[in-house]
Design a protein around this motif. Structure first.
Motif, PDB file in Angstrom:
ATOM      1  N   TRP A  52      37.516   4.527  82.585  1.00 26.50           N
ATOM      2  CA  TRP A  52      37.293   3.625  81.455  1.00 26.50           C
ATOM      3  C   TRP A  52      38.005   4.205  80.241  1.00 26.50           C
ATOM      4  N   GLU A  53      38.223   3.356  79.224  1.00 30.70           N
ATOM      5  CA  GLU A  53      39.208   3.688  78.200  1.00 30.70           C
ATOM      6  C   GLU A  53      38.791   4.817  77.274  1.00 30.70           C
ATOM      7  N   SER A  54      37.532   4.867  76.849  1.00 24.96           N
ATOM      8  CA  SER A  54      37.148   5.871  75.866  1.00 24.96           C
ATOM      9  C   SER A  54      37.337   7.283  76.411  1.00 24.96           C
ATOM     10  N   VAL A  55      36.986   7.500  77.672  1.00 24.19           N
ATOM     11  CA  VAL A  55      37.138   8.835  78.244  1.00 24.19           C
ATOM     12  C   VAL A  55      38.610   9.160  78.485  1.00 24.19           C
ATOM     13  N   ILE A  56      39.419   8.148  78.758  1.00 22.88           N
ATOM     14  CA  ILE A  56      40.857   8.379  78.935  1.00 22.88           C
ATOM     15  C   ILE A  56      41.493   8.787  77.616  1.00 22.88           C
ATOM     16  N   PHE A  57      41.153   8.078  76.538  1.00 25.08           N
ATOM     17  CA  PHE A  57      41.710   8.444  75.236  1.00 25.08           C
ATOM     18  C   PHE A  57      41.227   9.826  74.811  1.00 25.08           C
ATOM     19  N   GLY A  58      39.964  10.142  75.112  1.00 18.73           N
ATOM     20  CA  GLY A  58      39.459  11.474  74.829  1.00 18.73           C
ATOM     21  C   GLY A  58      40.201  12.537  75.623  1.00 18.73           C
ATOM     22  N   SER A  59      40.537  12.214  76.881  1.00 16.57           N
ATOM     23  CA  SER A  59      41.293  13.152  77.713  1.00 16.57           C
ATOM     24  C   SER A  59      42.691  13.374  77.153  1.00 16.57           C
ATOM     25  N   TRP A  60      43.308  12.311  76.655  1.00 14.47           N
ATOM     26  CA  TRP A  60      44.638  12.460  76.055  1.00 14.47           C
ATOM     27  C   TRP A  60      44.597  13.336  74.812  1.00 14.47           C
ATOM     28  N   ILE A  61      43.550  13.158  73.997  1.00 17.96           N
ATOM     29  CA  ILE A  61      43.427  13.990  72.798  1.00 17.96           C
ATOM     30  C   ILE A  61      43.307  15.463  73.182  1.00 17.96           C
ATOM     31  N   LEU A  62      42.494  15.745  74.199  1.00 12.61           N
ATOM     32  CA  LEU A  62      42.379  17.120  74.674  1.00 12.61           C
ATOM     33  C   LEU A  62      43.703  17.628  75.219  1.00 12.61           C
ATOM     34  N   GLN A  63      44.440  16.758  75.918  1.00 14.34           N
ATOM     35  CA  GLN A  63      45.740  17.170  76.459  1.00 14.34           C
ATOM     36  C   GLN A  63      46.717  17.497  75.340  1.00 14.34           C
ATOM     37  N   ILE A  64      46.680  16.747  74.253  1.00 16.37           N
ATOM     38  CA  ILE A  64      47.549  17.020  73.107  1.00 16.37           C
ATOM     39  C   ILE A  64      47.185  18.363  72.480  1.00 16.37           C
ATOM     40  N   ILE A  65      45.890  18.571  72.236  1.00 14.39           N
ATOM     41  CA  ILE A  65      45.450  19.819  71.600  1.00 14.39           C
ATOM     42  C   ILE A  65      45.824  21.029  72.456  1.00 14.39           C
ATOM     43  N   LEU A  66      45.546  20.927  73.748  1.00 14.42           N
ATOM     44  CA  LEU A  66      45.798  22.055  74.640  1.00 14.42           C
ATOM     45  C   LEU A  66      47.286  22.281  74.875  1.00 14.42           C
ATOM     46  N   SER A  67      48.034  21.215  75.173  1.00 15.34           N
ATOM     47  CA  SER A  67      49.439  21.355  75.565  1.00 15.34           C
ATOM     48  C   SER A  67      50.375  21.576  74.380  1.00 15.34           C
ATOM     49  N   GLU A  68      50.048  20.985  73.237  1.00 12.79           N
ATOM     50  CA  GLU A  68      50.999  20.994  72.132  1.00 12.79           C
ATOM     51  C   GLU A  68      50.637  21.962  71.016  1.00 12.79           C
TER      52      GLU A  68
END
Length: 339
Positions: A52-68
């Motif tokens: 579902w969308e909210s957890v996906i967007f939250g996952s992307w935010i975590l991916q940005i923080i961690l990866s970038e």
């Protein structure tokens, strides 16, 4: 592809850190990412992004923080072998995964050396997929017995509140409530005297391919007012709404037939996907409400997250009455609030 911050923040020149989904060393040589720092030597983090969308967007935010920012290699686990939901995917795919076996992803990681999901060997049987993850950003069953058992086994850290409140409930459109205000309460749905009303008011949604095969006068070979064309692939075939290409179609089935089934005819209500859990079936049974869900999801008879959103859009496009189990906060609720 090189990173969200690099693309959106002026003066941010740092590349994202490469991960196991990148084709290496080509991705690094092309300047799409930078190899993980040998000095940091940090395990690749895998995030279960669910469906579902909210957890996906939250996952992307975590991916940005961690990866970038933190330069930690990070990937997203969809729970299936084919669905892709990586923020940095070169094809920009947005494919929902599954919530099935969520917690098994933690056990699989726990059983690997250092919890390295890259080392997980998939079985030769292609129909079986083992998911692996270190974090789930959003859960709705944090107090389940399985969660407590994994905490006791040191597989999970105790989950903490996100500070947001989620609410599950039954929803109908405003025009349905205006047509029959008694439907705004379970009392107006309860009992055998309301069963026929529900059966006549809430028909079943129809998948695009089923409409073309069984209901379109042209088999969708020409525009017919409902569909402009047949679905182009299997993913489209299961859609309940596709904009102007397929506005949706609701129909009465044998389930709605109260002449042949006076004591067990039902109207339709869309239930959650199988992996979400929920209490809809139990509520209908114990409150004697003549509604049921008839989707393809195993056990629940529910629908995928995408299909539930399509169902609501199809009902609004065709002005059919619809009932649905839903949870807020959610973009669909925000978009249609007050309607």
């Amino acid at each position: 592809e090189q990173g969200c911050l690099r693309a959106k923040v002026p003066g941010w020149n740092q590349l994202r850190t490469c991960n196991s989904d990148d084709v290496l060393p080509e991705a690094a040589e092309m300047g799409l990412c930078q190899p993980a720092s040998p000095q940091l030597d940090y395990l690749e983090i895998r995030i279960k992004c669910q469906d579902w969308e909210s957890v996906i967007f939250g996952s992307w935010i975590l991916q940005i923080i961690l990866s970038e920012i933190l330069q930690v290699p990070t990937t997203l686990e969809t729970g299936t072998a084919t669905s892709v939901m990586q923020l940095y995917d070169t094809a920009d795919r947005f494919e929902f995964g599954t919530t099935s076996n969520n917690l098994q992803a933690f056990r699989n990681a726990h059983e690997l050396a250092q919890g390295d999901c890259r080392k997980l060997q998939q079985p030769q049987n292609e129909s079986t997929y083992l998911n692996c993850a270190h974090v789930i950003p959003e859960v709705w069953t944090a107090k389940s017995e399985q969660v407590n058992e994994y905490i006791r086994q040191d597989i999970l850290d105790p989950p903490l509140s996100l500070g947001a409140l989620g609410i599950e409930g039954w929803y109908i459109p405003k025009y349905t409530a205006e047509t029959d205000p008694t439907l705004t309460s379970w009392i107006g749905m309860q009992g055998p005297h309301n069963r026929h009303k529900l059966a006549s008011m809430f028909p079943r949604p129809t998948k695009w391919q089923d409409y073309c095969n069984n209901h379109s006068p042209t088999n969708c070979t020409a525009p017919d007012g409902v569909a402009r064309r047949p679905p182009a692939n299997d993913r489209e075939a299961s859609r309940l709404y596709a904009g102007d290409d397929f506005v949706g179609f609701f129909r009465n089935t044998t389930h709605n037939n109260c002449i042949d089934r006076p004591h067990n005819c039902t109207g339709h209500i869309g239930d959650f996907p199988c992996g979400w859990g929920g209490s809809l079936e139990a509520q209908c049974y114990h409150l004697d409400i003549g509604l049921e869900s008839n989707g393809d999801e195993p056990y629940s008879g529910g629908y995928t997250y995408s299909q539930l959103g399509q169902m609501w859009r199809a009902a609004n496009a065709t002005r059919n009455h619809v009932a649905m189990m839903w949870a807020i906060p959610d973009p669909i609720y925000e978009e249609f609030q007050g309607t």
